[in-house]
Design a protein around this motif. Structure first.
Motif, PDB file in Angstrom:
ATOM      1  N   UNK A 105      -4.576   5.672  13.990  1.00  0.00           N
ATOM      2  CA  UNK A 105      -4.028   5.614  12.624  1.00  0.00           C
ATOM      3  C   UNK A 105      -2.902   4.597  12.528  1.00  0.00           C
ATOM      4  N   UNK A 106      -2.079   4.577  13.575  1.00  0.00           N
ATOM      5  CA  UNK A 106      -0.967   3.618  13.572  1.00  0.00           C
ATOM      6  C   UNK A 106      -1.506   2.191  13.543  1.00  0.00           C
ATOM      7  N   UNK A 134       0.820  -1.217   0.000  1.00  0.00           N
ATOM      8  CA  UNK A 134       0.000   0.000   0.000  1.00  0.00           C
ATOM      9  C   UNK A 134       0.846   1.257   0.000  1.00  0.00           C
ATOM     10  N   UNK A 183       5.332   5.679  10.574  1.00  0.00           N
ATOM     11  CA  UNK A 183       5.304   5.795  12.033  1.00  0.00           C
ATOM     12  C   UNK A 183       6.257   6.905  12.446  1.00  0.00           C
ATOM     13  N   UNK A 204      -3.283  -2.640   7.976  1.00  0.00           N
ATOM     14  CA  UNK A 204      -3.281  -2.578   6.517  1.00  0.00           C
ATOM     15  C   UNK A 204      -2.091  -3.336   5.939  1.00  0.00           C
ATOM     16  N   UNK A 205      -0.961  -3.284   6.607  1.00  0.00           N
ATOM     17  CA  UNK A 205       0.201  -3.973   6.047  1.00  0.00           C
ATOM     18  C   UNK A 205       0.317  -5.391   6.580  1.00  0.00           C
ATOM     19  N   UNK A 206      -0.732  -5.887   7.231  1.00  0.00           N
ATOM     20  CA  UNK A 206      -0.768  -7.318   7.498  1.00  0.00           C
ATOM     21  C   UNK A 206      -0.753  -7.765   8.937  1.00  0.00           C
ATOM     22  N   UNK A 251      -7.631   4.043   9.359  1.00  0.00           N
ATOM     23  CA  UNK A 251      -6.712   4.723   8.443  1.00  0.00           C
ATOM     24  C   UNK A 251      -7.182   6.140   8.148  1.00  0.00           C
ATOM     25  N   UNK A 255      -0.155   5.253   0.620  1.00  0.00           N
ATOM     26  CA  UNK A 255      -1.284   6.119   0.966  1.00  0.00           C
ATOM     27  C   UNK A 255      -0.994   7.571   0.646  1.00  0.00           C
ATOM     28  N   UNK A 315      -2.693   1.458  10.098  1.00  0.00           N
ATOM     29  CA  UNK A 315      -1.589   1.168   9.190  1.00  0.00           C
ATOM     30  C   UNK A 315      -1.041  -0.241   9.417  1.00  0.00           C
ATOM     31  N   UNK A 316      -0.825  -0.575  10.670  1.00  0.00           N
ATOM     32  CA  UNK A 316      -0.270  -1.902  10.977  1.00  0.00           C
ATOM     33  C   UNK A 316      -1.184  -3.000  10.461  1.00  0.00           C
ATOM     34  N   UNK A 358      -1.455  10.107   2.598  1.00  0.00           N
ATOM     35  CA  UNK A 358      -0.826  10.789   3.745  1.00  0.00           C
ATOM     36  C   UNK A 358       0.420  10.054   4.234  1.00  0.00           C
ATOM     37  N   UNK A 364       9.370   2.244  23.208  1.00  0.00           N
ATOM     38  CA  UNK A 364       9.357   3.525  22.504  1.00  0.00           C
ATOM     39  C   UNK A 364       8.183   4.389  22.959  1.00  0.00           C
ATOM     40  N   UNK A 415       8.708   9.165  15.027  1.00  0.00           N
ATOM     41  CA  UNK A 415       9.722   8.794  16.039  1.00  0.00           C
ATOM     42  C   UNK A 415      10.325   7.416  15.759  1.00  0.00           C
ATOM     43  N   UNK A 416      10.331   7.058  14.485  1.00  0.00           N
ATOM     44  CA  UNK A 416      10.779   5.729  14.108  1.00  0.00           C
ATOM     45  C   UNK A 416      11.678   5.903  12.895  1.00  0.00           C
ATOM     46  N   UNK A 428       8.418   0.652   1.646  1.00  0.00           N
ATOM     47  CA  UNK A 428       7.699  -0.229   2.576  1.00  0.00           C
ATOM     48  C   UNK A 428       6.726  -1.136   1.808  1.00  0.00           C
ATOM     49  N   UNK A 440       1.502   7.853   5.909  1.00  0.00           N
ATOM     50  CA  UNK A 440       1.292   6.934   7.034  1.00  0.00           C
ATOM     51  C   UNK A 440       2.561   6.221   7.487  1.00  0.00           C
ATOM     52  N   UNK A 493       8.623  -2.871   8.693  1.00  0.00           N
ATOM     53  CA  UNK A 493       7.356  -3.200   9.348  1.00  0.00           C
ATOM     54  C   UNK A 493       6.585  -4.382   8.743  1.00  0.00           C
ATOM     55  N   UNK A 494       6.379  -4.417   7.404  1.00  0.00           N
ATOM     56  CA  UNK A 494       5.614  -5.566   6.862  1.00  0.00           C
ATOM     57  C   UNK A 494       6.324  -6.900   7.117  1.00  0.00           C
TER      58      UNK A 494
END
Lengths: 241, 414
Positions: B315-316, A88, A96, B322-324, B411, A90, B319-320, A92, B12, A98-99, A157, A94, A107-108
């Motif tokens: 939102x986080x 995906x 994270x 959404x990516x699986x 999202x 997006x 997203x998480x 905006x 974190x 502070x990462x 990503x 999206x 992440x995926x």
């Protein structure tokens, strides 16, 4: 056939008021295509993209992905498909906050069922960042990057799990023309490498970078045709809007 | 998907909202620390009391006036004065024909009055007792002598002082033996001073003055009863037989046919220990339960913080997913976060609790009590266990809320 939808419908039931966001959509997408889904807001293009990306379930019709009927998929199966088959991008970004860039791209892979070794993960993250030209920003924090760079990280990503389909929802919507053009360049070059891309946009100009445009209005597909004079981002100076 | 990722995310997020995390953790720290402190101090107090009773010796039988439940406190502890136990009872129990296993015994009757010596005026507890006291209580007379069998009933105005009394009145320079002191308005000759003994259950023996029983009854208090008496048995194995003999003798003297009419109770050290154990244990756990309420409050604080955290990260989560990320992965992530918070709070609470209990023990030891510093492993394990379950219990609702979020709406959430 990568994607095949037949009579796909999506109705929203909001406290008894039923809204038809998408109605009777049918088309096929082959591997290697670059399709733009065009239409004004409220035309159902975002709904269609959510259905194609397994973010939501249709209320009618069939959706075959790589020949598999997705109708009776469980939530976990949908999550697995989102992770393995879809990348995906997006509007905006999206990412994270502070990462680091690295962790965002990684992440995926974290949600992969079979976990790779750290070395393998690093190799994949690096290779994804290389293809968007941001390898040297790997250990920067995502909020230290410009908008254009953030969207390139988001593309990396999307690529990292080597998906069958990249779904981009208004990928240039939050960017200026120069950065927008760069995103289109990257998407075109990814498509040239053989990746299948479906991009949602409301801008005719942006959609002309695709090879095929599906136009939507009021929840139905009104036009589905190949782009006659395709724009090549490499040969442009800026993305006009 | 392994645990290192949720742990990293938790770390974190905790660092990102430092002050909020601190306050949340503080709630748990206070709860766990209070449980640890109360358990530690309660256990120490219990040990202190039990050790003192054990120190008296395990081959003693106590006789108290008035009937009482086996495990309950005696009537005298509730402030009721019962006058049925007399010196004659003691005399009878000391007869070889009545209680053959008895080797010695002593009676106890206490009062308190002002004691004067050369301008020093101080209030002390005194105890009327009998010549067998020294043997029965394993006491040592460091200076002078204790009173004789004849003096028990001779109305002699003589006194044996606890070590602190002697120090207070005479200091290091004057030898107390042969000196005259006034107890109330009566003049007494000091004939002996005990070696230092420390305090027993509820009275400090070193600050007590001892005098013959008749002197205490007839001259000082004007009564004819005893507070209690003790019999020393030749060996621990004969305790039960001696108890039976004591009961038979007293029933005969008091004309009691039906055991339910007993106007006395006979106890050995074990029943005494059981009573103290029951009472102090009940108090300890009652206080710990009150302290545990603060843990509940801390837990609610965690739930509140986690709900805020979920709302800030909708939102986080979108997203998480959404990516699986599967629902279970999101659930785990938030649950790990609240467990991390409570475990950090739990460990800090244990440290704080142990430190405070340790300081308290030091202070109490400085005050002269043989106060053991006890932090039991079970109390620490219970504290860790409680904080873990508080984390799960109060974390599960926010975590489920996050896991159930709709991807598309999450999202789109602003």
């Amino acid at each position: 056939m990568l994607i095949s939808i037949k009579n796909l419908c999506k109705e929203y039931d909001n406290e008894g008021v039923v809204t038809k966001a998408l109605c009777g959509a049918s088309f096929d997408i082959k591997a290697g295509e670059f399709v733009a889904i065009m239409g004004p807001s409220g035309s159902g293009k975002s709904t269609l993209m959510q259905l194609l990306g397994f973010l939501d379930r249709p209320t009618g019709g069939r959706y075959f992905f790589e020949g598999k009927d997705t109708k009776n998929f469980t939530d976990d199966q949908l999550a697995y498909f989102r992770n393995q088959k879809i990348g995906f991008v997006f509007q905006a970004f999206n990412l994270l906050p502070r990462t680091t860039v690295y962790e965002n791209v990684e992440l995926p892979l974290i949600y992969n069922e079979k976990s790779d070794s750290q070395a393998k993960i690093k190799e994949r993250v690096q290779s994804a960042l290389r293809s968007v030209g941001l390898e040297e920003r790997m250990y920067n924090f995502s909020n230290q990057l410009s908008g254009g760079e953030q969207q390139r990280v988001a593309i990396a990503r999307a690529l990292v799990n080597d998906p069958a389909l990249i779904l981009a929802d208004e990928p240039t919507g939050n960017l200026d023309s120069k950065n927008g053009l760069q995103i289109m360049k990257i998407l075109q070059s990814l498509n040239n490498e053989g990746r299948t891309i479906v991009m949602v946009t409301h801008e005719t100009y942006t959609s002309e970078h695709a090879k095929r445009i599906i136009s939507m209005l009021d929840g139905t597909i009104v036009k589905d045709e190949l782009v006659k004079r395709r724009r090549i981002a490499d040969k442009e100076k800026g993305l006009l809007k | 998907m392994n645990l290192s990722d949720p742990l990293k995310i938790s770390y974190r997020n905790l660092v990102a909202a430092k002050f909020r995390s601190f306050l949340t953790i503080l709630g748990i720290v206070i709860g766990i620390a209070s449980v640890i402190i109360i358990m530690a101090i309660g256990t120490s107090a219990q040990e202190l009391i039990l050790n003192q009773i054990r120190g008296v010796g395990s081959n003693l039988i106590g006789v108290l006036p008035g009937a009482s439940e086996e495990k309950g406190p005696p009537a005298s502890a509730l402030g009721v004065v019962i006058t049925t136990l007399k010196y004659g009872d003691f005399k009878a129990l000391m007869e070889k024909s009545n209680v053959p296993d008895a080797v010695s015994g002593a009676v106890y009757l206490s009062g308190n009055d002002t004691v004067q010596f050369q301008g020093i005026n101080k209030n002390y507890t005194y105890q009327g007792t009998t010549y067998g006291y020294v043997e029965t209580e394993n006491a040592t007379v460091a200076n002078g002598r204790f009173f004789t069998k004849d003096e028990d009933t001779s109305l002699a105005r003589i006194a044996v002082l606890g070590s602190s009394v002697a120090d207070d009145l005479f200091g290091n320079t004057i030898d107390p033996i042969g000196k005259k002191i006034k107890i109330g308005d009566q003049s007494f000759d000091v004939v002996g001073v005990f070696a230092e003994r420390g305090s027993a259950a509820f009275s400090n023996q070193d600050t007590t003055i001892y005098m013959p029983i008749y002197t205490a009854q007839k001259i000082m208090l004007g009564v004819d009863y005893l507070n209690y008496l003790r019999i020393k048995v030749d060996s621990e194995t004969n305790i039960d037989r001696a108890k039976a003999d004591v009961i038979t003798t007293l029933r005969e003297r008091h004309d009691i046919d039906n055991p339910e009419d007993d106007d006395f109770s006979v106890r050995d050290q074990q029943t005494g220990l059981d009573v103290i154990n029951n009472v102090t244990g009940a108090i300890k756990y009652f206080l710990a339960a009150i302290a545990a309420v603060s843990l509940l409050v801390g837990g609610i604080g965690i739930m509140n913080t986690m709900l805020i955290s979920v709302n800030q990260r909708i939102r986080e989560v979108g997203l998480r997913k959404a990516i699986g990320a599967k629902n279970a992965a999101i659930l785990l992530q938030f649950l790990v976060e609240s467990i991390v918070v409570t475990l950090i709070g739990g460990v800090a609470g244990i440290l704080l609790g142990v430190i405070v209990a340790g300081i308290a023990a030091l202070i109490i030891q400085k005050l002269g009590y043989a106060w053991p510093f006890v932090v039991t492993l079970p109390s620490i394990l219970v504290a860790v266990g409680i904080s873990f379950f508080v984390g799960i219990f109060f974390g599960i609702y926010p975590a489920r809320k996050a896991a159930k979020l709709n991807v598309v709406e999450a999202l789109r959430y602003e």
